[in-house]
Design a protein around this motif. Structure first.
Motif, mmCIF file in Angstrom:
data_model
loop_
_atom_site.group_PDB
_atom_site.id
_atom_site.type_symbol
_atom_site.label_atom_id
_atom_site.label_comp_id
_atom_site.label_asym_id
_atom_site.label_seq_id
_atom_site.Cartn_x
_atom_site.Cartn_y
_atom_site.Cartn_z
ATOM 1 N N THR A 1 60.262 37.364 32.595
ATOM 2 C CA THR A 1 59.295 37.775 32.048
ATOM 3 C C THR A 1 58.691 39.138 32.365
ATOM 4 O O THR A 1 59.959 39.465 33.885
ATOM 5 C CB THR A 1 57.538 37.168 32.744
ATOM 6 N N ASN A 2 57.959 40.119 32.261
ATOM 7 C CA ASN A 2 57.911 41.408 32.380
ATOM 8 C C ASN A 2 56.984 41.702 33.203
ATOM 9 O O ASN A 2 55.857 42.309 33.611
ATOM 10 C CB ASN A 2 57.984 42.956 31.727
ATOM 11 N N ALA A 3 56.023 40.368 33.359
ATOM 12 C CA ALA A 3 54.477 40.647 34.347
ATOM 13 C C ALA A 3 53.861 41.201 34.122
ATOM 14 O O ALA A 3 53.135 41.287 35.053
ATOM 15 C CB ALA A 3 55.589 40.132 35.823
ATOM 16 N N LYS A 4 53.335 41.247 32.888
ATOM 17 C CA LYS A 4 52.013 42.146 32.118
ATOM 18 C C LYS A 4 51.015 41.341 33.145
ATOM 19 O O LYS A 4 50.665 39.935 32.271
ATOM 20 C CB LYS A 4 52.272 42.362 30.683
ATOM 21 N N GLY A 5 50.083 41.575 33.327
ATOM 22 C CA GLY A 5 48.509 40.755 33.410
ATOM 23 C C GLY A 5 47.602 40.558 32.457
ATOM 24 O O GLY A 5 48.498 40.903 30.623
ATOM 25 N N LYS A 6 46.752 40.005 32.522
ATOM 26 C CA LYS A 6 45.758 38.907 31.548
ATOM 27 C C LYS A 6 45.286 40.286 30.599
ATOM 28 O O LYS A 6 45.229 39.964 28.825
ATOM 29 C CB LYS A 6 44.424 37.971 31.780
ATOM 30 N N ARG B 1 48.099 41.879 27.609
ATOM 31 C CA ARG B 1 49.416 40.612 27.581
ATOM 32 C C ARG B 1 49.674 40.352 25.923
ATOM 33 O O ARG B 1 50.712 39.688 26.035
ATOM 34 C CB ARG B 1 47.840 38.965 27.514
ATOM 35 N N GLN B 2 49.540 41.518 25.228
ATOM 36 C CA GLN B 2 50.159 41.829 23.986
ATOM 37 C C GLN B 2 51.401 41.894 24.606
ATOM 38 O O GLN B 2 52.516 42.391 23.381
ATOM 39 C CB GLN B 2 49.560 42.060 23.387
ATOM 40 N N ASP B 3 51.755 42.549 25.514
ATOM 41 C CA ASP B 3 53.000 43.477 26.240
ATOM 42 C C ASP B 3 53.786 42.583 26.535
ATOM 43 O O ASP B 3 55.050 43.153 26.825
ATOM 44 C CB ASP B 3 52.622 44.648 26.977
ATOM 45 N N ARG B 4 53.762 41.532 26.703
ATOM 46 C CA ARG B 4 53.896 40.366 28.343
ATOM 47 C C ARG B 4 55.461 40.034 27.129
ATOM 48 O O ARG B 4 55.282 39.852 25.778
ATOM 49 C CB ARG B 4 53.167 39.215 27.994
ATOM 50 N N VAL B 5 56.120 40.029 27.752
ATOM 51 C CA VAL B 5 57.475 39.600 27.272
ATOM 52 C C VAL B 5 57.995 38.051 28.182
ATOM 53 O O VAL B 5 58.420 38.731 29.397
ATOM 54 C CB VAL B 5 58.848 40.848 27.021
ATOM 55 N N LYS B 6 58.473 37.044 27.559
ATOM 56 C CA LYS B 6 58.644 36.065 28.295
ATOM 57 C C LYS B 6 59.764 34.990 27.034
ATOM 58 O O LYS B 6 59.259 34.736 26.264
ATOM 59 C CB LYS B 6 57.520 34.969 28.127
#
Length: 131
Positions: free
Chosen positions: A66-71, A74-79
């Motif tokens: 994951t790229n560890a984006k915070g709350k 969250r829309q930018d998070r990649v998992k």
């Protein structure tokens, strides 16, 4: 978040490292853990306090990135993740190491000089105040 094939996982991991390449800050988190939810574990006895350390058969491994984006972002998070069976672990980890080494060479190391300076300052002031 579905599980990807090994080839798809390596492609996305390379893309994740490449996306991080030109930025000043950010994190990439890689997680590895055994996947044991389908296997019954033997009961603990006086001989084996931790029976899960010696499972009856080898367990698959879950690899997550994951790229560890915070709350707030969250829309930018990649998992994404993949499951590696025990018989294909050596070949998988060989390729995984190559992809990680290639990706990490482009990352910028953390600047820890501020933290080291503060630690030295605290240590120096602690020794000066002692009688």
């Amino acid at each position: 978040m579905g599980r990807l094939s090994h080839d798809e996982f390596f492609t996305k991991l390379t893309e994740l490292f490449d996306a991080r390449k030109g930025k000043d800050h950010g994190s990439i988190v890689l997680v590895q853990k055994r996947l044991s939810h389908d296997q019954p574990l033997p009961e603990a006895t006086s001989d084996t306090i931790f029976p899960d350390l010696h499972p009856p058969k080898p367990m698959p491994v879950l690899i997550r990135a994951t790229n560890a984006k915070g709350k707030e972002r969250r829309q930018d998070r990649v998992k994404f993740s993949t499951v590696v069976e025990p018989d294909s672990l050596p070949a998988f980890f060989e390729r995984y190491a190559d992809v990680c080494k290639a990706g990490m060479t482009t990352l910028k190391p953390r600047d820890r000089s501020k933290r080291k300076g503060k630690a030295k300052k605290k240590k120096g002031s602690a020794t000066n105040t002692a009688p």
